[in-house]
Design a protein around this motif. Structure first.
Motif, PDB file in Angstrom:
ATOM      1  N   ARG A 118     -77.267  52.186  48.757  1.00 57.53           N
ATOM      2  CA  ARG A 118     -76.098  52.529  48.478  1.00 57.53           C
ATOM      3  C   ARG A 118     -75.291  52.562  49.924  1.00 57.53           C
ATOM      4  N   THR A 119     -73.829  52.484  49.769  1.00 57.91           N
ATOM      5  CA  THR A 119     -73.109  52.610  50.887  1.00 57.91           C
ATOM      6  C   THR A 119     -72.902  53.970  51.296  1.00 57.91           C
ATOM      7  N   LEU A 120     -72.495  53.928  52.572  1.00 57.36           N
ATOM      8  CA  LEU A 120     -72.267  55.471  53.288  1.00 57.36           C
ATOM      9  C   LEU A 120     -71.251  56.230  52.328  1.00 57.36           C
ATOM     10  N   SER A 121     -70.178  55.569  52.194  1.00 52.35           N
ATOM     11  CA  SER A 121     -68.914  56.301  51.425  1.00 52.35           C
ATOM     12  C   SER A 121     -69.554  56.788  49.937  1.00 52.35           C
ATOM     13  N   GLU A 143     -65.894  50.886  56.380  1.00 51.67           N
ATOM     14  CA  GLU A 143     -67.102  50.151  56.129  1.00 51.67           C
ATOM     15  C   GLU A 143     -66.626  48.693  55.592  1.00 51.67           C
ATOM     16  N   ASN A 144     -65.691  48.642  54.770  1.00 47.08           N
ATOM     17  CA  ASN A 144     -65.098  47.494  54.538  1.00 47.08           C
ATOM     18  C   ASN A 144     -64.486  46.447  55.452  1.00 47.08           C
ATOM     19  N   THR A 145     -64.063  47.167  56.666  1.00 42.81           N
ATOM     20  CA  THR A 145     -63.295  46.332  57.543  1.00 42.81           C
ATOM     21  C   THR A 145     -63.974  46.224  59.017  1.00 42.81           C
ATOM     22  N   GLY A 146     -65.290  46.655  58.844  1.00 42.09           N
ATOM     23  CA  GLY A 146     -66.215  46.715  59.699  1.00 42.09           C
ATOM     24  C   GLY A 146     -66.019  47.491  61.001  1.00 42.09           C
ATOM     25  N   LYS A 147     -65.307  48.489  60.742  1.00 45.69           N
ATOM     26  CA  LYS A 147     -64.617  49.402  61.704  1.00 45.69           C
ATOM     27  C   LYS A 147     -65.003  50.990  61.399  1.00 45.69           C
ATOM     28  N   LEU A 148     -66.236  51.158  61.181  1.00 42.29           N
ATOM     29  CA  LEU A 148     -67.062  52.455  60.902  1.00 42.29           C
ATOM     30  C   LEU A 148     -66.593  53.501  61.973  1.00 42.29           C
ATOM     31  N   ASP A 149     -66.829  52.953  63.385  1.00 43.95           N
ATOM     32  CA  ASP A 149     -66.622  54.081  64.437  1.00 43.95           C
ATOM     33  C   ASP A 149     -65.208  54.411  64.553  1.00 43.95           C
ATOM     34  N   ASP A 150     -64.362  53.389  64.495  1.00 43.25           N
ATOM     35  CA  ASP A 150     -62.953  53.927  64.604  1.00 43.25           C
ATOM     36  C   ASP A 150     -62.569  54.798  63.200  1.00 43.25           C
ATOM     37  N   ALA A 151     -62.983  54.603  62.138  1.00 43.49           N
ATOM     38  CA  ALA A 151     -62.967  55.642  61.093  1.00 43.49           C
ATOM     39  C   ALA A 151     -63.342  57.082  61.406  1.00 43.49           C
ATOM     40  N   PHE A 152     -64.625  57.080  61.921  1.00 41.16           N
ATOM     41  CA  PHE A 152     -64.920  58.566  62.375  1.00 41.16           C
ATOM     42  C   PHE A 152     -64.194  59.170  63.543  1.00 41.16           C
TER      43      PHE A 152
END
Length: 409
Positions: A118-121, A143-152
Motif C-alpha cells: 500500500r501507499t503511505l497515504s 507521493e504522486n508528484t515525487g516530492k514527499l520530502d517537501d510535503a513533510f
C-alpha cells in the motif's frame, strides 16, 4: 515485528518446527521458503512479545498523540526522506524510537501496510484520529508528484505554527483562569468557614436582617447542609451541557457563540481565519484542487460555524463563481484581505497571497494575545469588586445597624 510458531518440511521431506520473526504470516512464509522450508502451519505466538501484545497495552488511559508528537514525526520524516532513506526503513525506525505508545502502534501498522504494497497515504488514512484528512491529502500529493520530502516540510511548518498559536493562547489565558479559580476557592471558604461565624452572632442578637444578609446566610447554609444536592446539580448541568454540545445543533451554536463573545471573540475568529488561510495556501501549493482543498480546510478550522461558511464558498465555486466573489459573500474577511485575495486570483498567485493573509492574521492574533490580559483585567476587577460589595452589604451592614442601636440605648 511479531513471532510466529511454524511447522513445515525441509527439502529432504523431514518434519521441522520452530519460531520465526516477521511482520505477518505471508512474510513469515517467505522467510521460511528462503530457508528451504515448506510451511505447513504458521500461527502467531500469544505468550511472547509481539505486535498483538504491544497493541493490547493501549487502552483509554494511554495518552493521545499530541501536536508535539506530530511535529517531531513530520520533521524527522522530512529529514529522512530528504536524505534518501527508504520509506519503509524510515517509518520503521521512527516506530521504534517514538515515545508515544499510540504513535508507535500506528507507525508499526503503517509499516505492515507498506510491506503489503500500500501507499503511505493510504496507510496513514487508517488512523484518522492521529493523521487527519488534510495531513493525508498533502502526503498523497507528495507521493504522486515525487516530492514527499517537501510535503513533510510543509506539514511540519504548518504544525509548528499551529503549536505556537496554541502556546500563545494558553499563556494569555493562564492568568484569568488562575484568578477565576482563586475567586471560586475564596467563595467556598467564605461560605463554609467565615459566614457561619457571623450567622451565629446574628442569631444571638435576634435582629432583623436585611435581604443581602439573608441571601448570604441562605447560601452558606446550602453549602454546608445541602452540598450533596449541590454536587448533583453541578454534575447534571455539566453533563447536560456536554451532551448538548455533542449534538450537531449544539456544537454549531457554541462555535458561533465563541466568535461573538466580547473581548476574546475577535481573537478566536482571527485565529480560525489564520488557520484557514494557512491550510488553504498549503493545500494549493501541494497541488490539491480548489474545491477539494476547501473541503479539507473546512475540517481543519475545527469550528462548525466557520466550516459551514467555507462549504458554502465551495458550493458557489462549483457553480462557476470566482474565489474573490465567494470570499466577499462569506463576510469572513476584512477589505484588506479581500484585496489580497483579489490580486492573487488575478495574478495566479492565490497560494502566495493566502500565505500573506495567514501571516497578517497571525500577527494580529499575536498582538491581541499580548494585550488580552490588559483587556480582561478590568472585568476581573469588577467581579472582585462585586463580591466585596455583596459581602460588605451582607455582613457589615447589620453589624453597623446593631452598633447604632446599641449606642442609641
Amino acid at each position: 515485528m511479531a513471532l510466529f510458531d511454524y511447522t513445515g518440511r525441509t527439502t529432504g521431506g523431514e518434519l521441522t518446527s520452530g519460531t520465526v520473526e516477521a511482520v505477518d504470516t505471508s512474510t513469515a512464509a517467505k522467510v521460511l521458503q528462503g530457508r528451504n522450508v515448506t510451511p505447513l502451519n504458521i500461527v502467531q505466538t500469544t505468550n511472547r512479545s509481539g505486535s498483538k501484545e504491544e497493541s493490547s497495552e493501549i487502552n483509554f488511559l494511554t495518552p493521545n498523540v499530541s501536536l508535539e508528537d506530530l511535529v517531531i514525526f513530520t520533521r524527522q520524516m522530512y529529514s529522512l526522506t530528504h536524505a534518501g532513506i527508504p520509506l519503509l526503513r524510515a517509518v520503521n525506525g521512527l516506530a521504534e524510537t517514538t515515545n508515544s505508545k499510540r504513535m508507535s502502534a500506528a507507525l508499526r501498522d503503517v509499516v505492515d501496510q507498506l510491506e503489503r504494497g500500500r501507499t503511505l497515504s493510504s496507510a496513514l488514512h487508517r488512523h484518522p484520529k492521529i493523521f487527519n484528512q488534510l495531513f493525508v491529502s498533502v502526503v498523497h500529493v507528495g507521493e504522486n508528484t515525487g516530492k514527499l520530502d517537501d510535503a513533510f516540510l510543509q506539514l511540519s511548518e504548518y504544525l509548528i505554527r499551529e503549536q505556537e498559536t496554541r502556546k500563545q493562547i494558553k499563556s494569555a489565558t493562564r492568568y484569568p483562569i488562575f484568578v477565576i479559580l482563586a475567586l471560586v476557592i475564596a467563595l467556598v471558604v467564605m461560605n463554609i468557614f467565615v459566614i457561619p461565624i457571623f450567622a451565629d452572632m446574628f442569631k444571638k442578637f435576634d435582629a432583623e436582617l436585611p435581604f443581602m444578609t439573608q441571601l448570604l446566610l441562605g447560601m452558606s447554609d446550602f453549602f454546608i447542609n445541602k452540598w450533596p444536592l449541590m454536587l448533583i446539580m453541578i454534575f447534571l448541568v455539566v453533563f447536560g451541557v456536554y451532551r448538548y454540545l455533542k449534538t450537531k445543533n449544539g456544537r454549531y451554536k457554541w462555535d458561533r457563540m465563541q466568535i461573538k463573545m466580547p473581548i476574546i471573540g475577535s481573537v478566536i475568529e482571527r485565529t480560525l481565519l489564520g488557520r484557514f488561510a494557512r491550510s488553504f495556501s498549503m493545500m494549493l501549493v501541494s497541488g490539491v484542487p480548489l474545491t477539494t482543498a476547501l473541503n479539507l480546510v473546512a475540517d481543519a478550522v475545527s469550528n462548525t460555524y466557520m466550516a459551514d461558511r467555507i462549504i458554502t464558498m465551495r458550493r458557489s465555486i462549483e457553480k462557476g463563481e470566482s474565489l474573490t466573489r465567494v470570499a466577499n459573500n462569506s463576510k469572513l474577511f476584512t477589505p484588506l484581505v479581500m484585496q489580497m485575495i483579489s490580486v492573487g486570483e488575478e495574478t495566479g498567485r492565490v497560494d502566495e497571497l493566502l500565505a500573506e493573509v495567514a501571516d497578517y492574521y497571525e500577527r494580529e492574533v499575536d498582538y491581541d494575545l499580548k494585550s488580552l490580559t490588559s483587556k480582561i483585567e478590568p472585568v476581573l476587577i469588577v467581579i472582585v469588586a462585586v463580591m466585596v460589595l455583596v459581602l460588605a452589604l451582607g455582613i457589615f451592614t447589620p453589624m453597623w445597624e446593631m452598633m447604632g442601636a446599641y449606642q442609641g440605648k
